[in-house]
Design a protein around this motif. Structure first.
Motif, PDB file in Angstrom:
ATOM      1  N   PRO A 102       2.793  55.185  38.810  1.00 37.82           N
ATOM      2  CA  PRO A 102       2.277  56.382  39.486  1.00 37.82           C
ATOM      3  C   PRO A 102       0.829  56.696  39.141  1.00 37.82           C
ATOM      4  N   ARG A 103       0.410  56.288  37.938  1.00 36.39           N
ATOM      5  CA  ARG A 103      -0.960  56.524  37.490  1.00 36.39           C
ATOM      6  C   ARG A 103      -1.493  55.267  36.803  1.00 36.39           C
ATOM      7  N   LEU A 104      -2.783  55.041  36.912  1.00 32.19           N
ATOM      8  CA  LEU A 104      -3.379  53.884  36.246  1.00 32.19           C
ATOM      9  C   LEU A 104      -3.283  54.011  34.734  1.00 32.19           C
ATOM     10  N   SER A 105      -3.227  55.245  34.232  1.00 31.92           N
ATOM     11  CA  SER A 105      -3.119  55.448  32.786  1.00 31.92           C
ATOM     12  C   SER A 105      -1.785  54.945  32.239  1.00 31.92           C
ATOM     13  N   SER A 106      -0.770  54.842  33.108  1.00 28.73           N
ATOM     14  CA  SER A 106       0.524  54.309  32.671  1.00 28.73           C
ATOM     15  C   SER A 106       0.555  52.785  32.773  1.00 28.73           C
ATOM     16  N   TYR A 107      -0.460  52.227  33.378  1.00 33.79           N
ATOM     17  CA  TYR A 107      -0.579  50.770  33.538  1.00 33.79           C
ATOM     18  C   TYR A 107      -1.483  50.163  32.455  1.00 33.79           C
ATOM     19  N   VAL A 108      -2.633  50.802  32.237  1.00 36.39           N
ATOM     20  CA  VAL A 108      -3.601  50.295  31.257  1.00 36.39           C
ATOM     21  C   VAL A 108      -3.007  50.354  29.848  1.00 36.39           C
ATOM     22  N   GLY A 109      -3.238  49.302  29.077  1.00 30.19           N
ATOM     23  CA  GLY A 109      -2.756  49.260  27.702  1.00 30.19           C
ATOM     24  C   GLY A 109      -1.641  48.260  27.485  1.00 30.19           C
ATOM     25  N   HIS A 110      -1.062  47.753  28.567  1.00 29.92           N
ATOM     26  CA  HIS A 110       0.005  46.754  28.440  1.00 29.92           C
ATOM     27  C   HIS A 110      -0.554  45.350  28.244  1.00 29.92           C
ATOM     28  N   PHE A 111      -1.808  45.158  28.585  1.00 26.07           N
ATOM     29  CA  PHE A 111      -2.494  43.882  28.405  1.00 26.07           C
ATOM     30  C   PHE A 111      -3.885  44.198  27.870  1.00 26.07           C
ATOM     31  N   ASN A 112      -4.193  43.750  26.677  1.00 29.50           N
ATOM     32  CA  ASN A 112      -5.450  44.104  26.018  1.00 29.50           C
ATOM     33  C   ASN A 112      -6.417  42.939  25.997  1.00 29.50           C
ATOM     34  N   VAL A 113      -7.662  43.226  26.350  1.00 30.89           N
ATOM     35  CA  VAL A 113      -8.706  42.205  26.322  1.00 30.89           C
ATOM     36  C   VAL A 113      -9.943  42.754  25.616  1.00 30.89           C
ATOM     37  N   VAL A 114     -10.714  41.838  25.045  1.00 32.98           N
ATOM     38  CA  VAL A 114     -12.027  42.153  24.505  1.00 32.98           C
ATOM     39  C   VAL A 114     -13.015  41.233  25.192  1.00 32.98           C
ATOM     40  N   LEU A 115     -14.004  41.811  25.855  1.00 36.05           N
ATOM     41  CA  LEU A 115     -15.020  41.041  26.557  1.00 36.05           C
ATOM     42  C   LEU A 115     -16.300  41.009  25.737  1.00 36.05           C
ATOM     43  N   PHE A 116     -16.881  39.817  25.610  1.00 32.20           N
ATOM     44  CA  PHE A 116     -18.163  39.672  24.941  1.00 32.20           C
ATOM     45  C   PHE A 116     -19.079  38.895  25.880  1.00 32.20           C
ATOM     46  N   ALA A 117     -20.061  39.589  26.446  1.00 32.72           N
ATOM     47  CA  ALA A 117     -21.011  38.996  27.379  1.00 32.72           C
ATOM     48  C   ALA A 117     -22.422  39.195  26.829  1.00 32.72           C
ATOM     49  N   PRO A 118     -23.402  38.457  27.355  1.00 30.32           N
ATOM     50  CA  PRO A 118     -24.776  38.604  26.854  1.00 30.32           C
ATOM     51  C   PRO A 118     -25.267  40.047  26.843  1.00 30.32           C
ATOM     52  N   GLU A 119     -24.858  40.832  27.855  1.00 30.74           N
ATOM     53  CA  GLU A 119     -25.317  42.227  27.889  1.00 30.74           C
ATOM     54  C   GLU A 119     -24.747  43.060  26.746  1.00 30.74           C
ATOM     55  N   ASP A 120     -23.639  42.577  26.138  1.00 28.39           N
ATOM     56  CA  ASP A 120     -23.066  43.306  25.007  1.00 28.39           C
ATOM     57  C   ASP A 120     -23.934  43.217  23.769  1.00 28.39           C
ATOM     58  N   LEU A 121     -24.859  42.262  23.751  1.00 32.54           N
ATOM     59  CA  LEU A 121     -25.810  42.208  22.653  1.00 32.54           C
ATOM     60  C   LEU A 121     -26.711  43.441  22.664  1.00 32.54           C
ATOM     61  N   ALA A 122     -26.727  44.136  23.809  1.00 30.53           N
ATOM     62  CA  ALA A 122     -27.543  45.349  23.933  1.00 30.53           C
ATOM     63  C   ALA A 122     -26.781  46.607  23.529  1.00 30.53           C
ATOM     64  N   ILE A 123     -25.515  46.449  23.115  1.00 30.87           N
ATOM     65  CA  ILE A 123     -24.758  47.627  22.660  1.00 30.87           C
ATOM     66  C   ILE A 123     -25.505  48.332  21.548  1.00 30.87           C
ATOM     67  N   VAL A 124     -26.067  47.535  20.659  1.00 29.54           N
ATOM     68  CA  VAL A 124     -26.738  48.085  19.481  1.00 29.54           C
ATOM     69  C   VAL A 124     -28.004  48.848  19.861  1.00 29.54           C
ATOM     70  N   LYS A 125     -28.812  48.250  20.726  1.00 30.67           N
ATOM     71  CA  LYS A 125     -30.113  48.866  21.038  1.00 30.67           C
ATOM     72  C   LYS A 125     -30.149  49.531  22.407  1.00 30.67           C
ATOM     73  N   GLY A 126     -29.020  49.524  23.118  1.00 35.15           N
ATOM     74  CA  GLY A 126     -28.970  50.142  24.437  1.00 35.15           C
ATOM     75  C   GLY A 126     -28.896  51.659  24.360  1.00 35.15           C
ATOM     76  N   SER A 127     -28.605  52.280  25.485  1.00 33.96           N
ATOM     77  CA  SER A 127     -28.583  53.738  25.568  1.00 33.96           C
ATOM     78  C   SER A 127     -27.286  54.302  24.983  1.00 33.96           C
ATOM     79  N   PRO A 128     -27.291  55.569  24.569  1.00 30.57           N
ATOM     80  CA  PRO A 128     -26.056  56.212  24.105  1.00 30.57           C
ATOM     81  C   PRO A 128     -24.945  56.159  25.151  1.00 30.57           C
ATOM     82  N   ALA A 129     -25.306  56.245  26.433  1.00 28.79           N
ATOM     83  CA  ALA A 129     -24.297  56.180  27.501  1.00 28.79           C
ATOM     84  C   ALA A 129     -23.576  54.837  27.476  1.00 28.79           C
ATOM     85  N   ASN A 130     -24.301  53.755  27.199  1.00 24.91           N
ATOM     86  CA  ASN A 130     -23.674  52.429  27.106  1.00 24.91           C
ATOM     87  C   ASN A 130     -22.670  52.377  25.969  1.00 24.91           C
TER      88      ASN A 130
END
Length: 376
Positions: A102-130
């Motif tokens: 009925p809701r996506l919140s009841s779907y998310v969490g049954h399969f967990n992934v961690v994504l690491f892409a080149p843009e994730d190298l900017a997590i450290v120096k990127g914006s607070p919103a990121n």
């Protein structure tokens, strides 16, 4: 946890995919713009019901098609689960073991992934919103409560901002209703702040050890949770709510003048500190990349601690962005522990002696072909 089987229909440039995967390392090889990242994205969308590359779901549907379908067979310690996501111009439908949720919140969490892409190298120096988006996406996978409260907070924030704008334009004048909206915002916000505090503390412990290993104990990594809520109030929901209400009261006149909410967890941030210095501002590029790698690997350990199972790791052409030492550390950290999907234009330059019998797939023009000589 592992993705045993994936079926795609009309997803991006893939008319159809129907394939099994190795429980260890799966390497997707192909030239640029052939669909490697699209395949990785489909696994991410299967898990989180949203893309990390676009906010427009219509872009996920193959040109000329009415819908896209992603279906996966996920093997967990508790058994097998079938996840299915259908994306159309009318929206998304999510099914778990063939039962529509009925809701996506009841779907998310049954399969967990961690994504690491080149843009994730900017997590450290990127914006607070990121960084906020990174935190909310990952913590939402680990905790249904966090996901629900994040949704409630965004709804309350949108309503409160809309009403503040009405008050500023003199289209409304009931300040008591503003207090009701403030209470709703503070209720959800307090849950978010306390959960962020606890999860960030745990993640920082994992990241510090990983970072020390990579730097051979020459550097010390710590996290600093930056929030308008005083640190003393972040460990208790009631105290955090009272603190947010106090902040809202203090900023009310300015908020009425500007027509927007100025305080709350939607303005939080995380600072990564290496040897007592903010690595975003004062760290070298190498230090920033090491910190990003430690944070992503810590995310895997945190997810294991929170859910009881390791997530599936998605590496989107990230090895080419890491030097030999960091690449070796990454591959050693995940070998025989985490099912991994790795995209690359070539196996050249990858520390192949570390990868134990990967399953190799070739990607060309939206077609996925498995190398028959690879073992599973």
């Amino acid at each position: 946890m592992r993705l045993a089987h994936l079926t795609l229909k009309n997803y991006r440039n893939y008319p159809a995919v129907d394939t099994d995967f190795s429980p260890q390392i799966n390497v997707l090889i192909g030239s640029n713009a052939q669909g490697k990242t699209n395949l990785l994205e489909s696994v991410y969308v299967l898990a989180l019901a949203r893309s990390h590359r676009t906010n427009n779901d219509k872009e996920l549907i193959k040109f000329g098609s009415d819908f896209a379908k992603i279906q996966g067979q996920v093997e967990k310690a508790t058994g097998s689960q079938q996840l299915e996501l259908i994306i159309s111009t009318q929206g998304k439908k999510a099914r778990l073991n063939r039962i529509e949720q009925p809701r996506l919140s009841s779907y998310v969490g049954h399969f967990n992934v961690v994504l690491f892409a080149p843009e994730d190298l900017a997590i450290v120096k990127g914006s607070p919103a990121n960084r906020r988006r990174f935190i909310d996406m990952e913590f939402g996978q680990m905790s249904v409560k966090y996901l629900q409260e994040s949704t409630a907070y965004r709804t309350a924030l949108k309503q409160r901002n809309a009403y503040l704008k009405q008050l500023r334009l003199h289209q409304a004048k009931d300040l008591m209703f503003l207090e009701v909206l403030s209470d709703q915002l503070a209720t959800a916000g307090a849950e978010i702040v306390t959960r962020r505090q606890a999860l960030l503390q745990q993640m920082a412990t994992f990241a510090a050890k990983i970072h020390a290993d990579i730097t051979k104990n020459h550097e010390v990594l710590t996290f600093q949770y930056v929030s308008q809520v005083p640190e003393a109030a972040r460990g208790d929901v009631a105290l955090a709510k009272a603190a947010i209400l106090d902040l809202l009261a203090k900023h009310r006149e300015r908020e009425l003048m500007l027509g927007t909410t100025l305080v709350g967890p939607h303005r939080d941030d995380v600072a990564f500190i290496v040897n007592d210095k903010n690595v975003a501002n004062f760290g070298s590029q190498g230090q920033q990349r090491t910190t990003a790698l430690a944070v992503k690997l810590a995310e895997i350990d945190l997810m294991k601690a929170q859910t009881g199972e390791y997530p599936v790791l998605l590496l989107d052409d990230v090895l080419s962005e890491l030097d030999d030492d960091r690449q070796t550390h990454l591959l050693k950290a995940i070998q025989n522990k985490v099912q991994t999907f790795l995209t690359t234009t070539s196996l050249d330059g990858i520390a192949q002696e570390i990868i134990d019998t990967p399953a190799v797939f070739y990607v060309k023009d939206g077609q996925l072909m498995k190398e028959e000589t690879s073992g599973d």
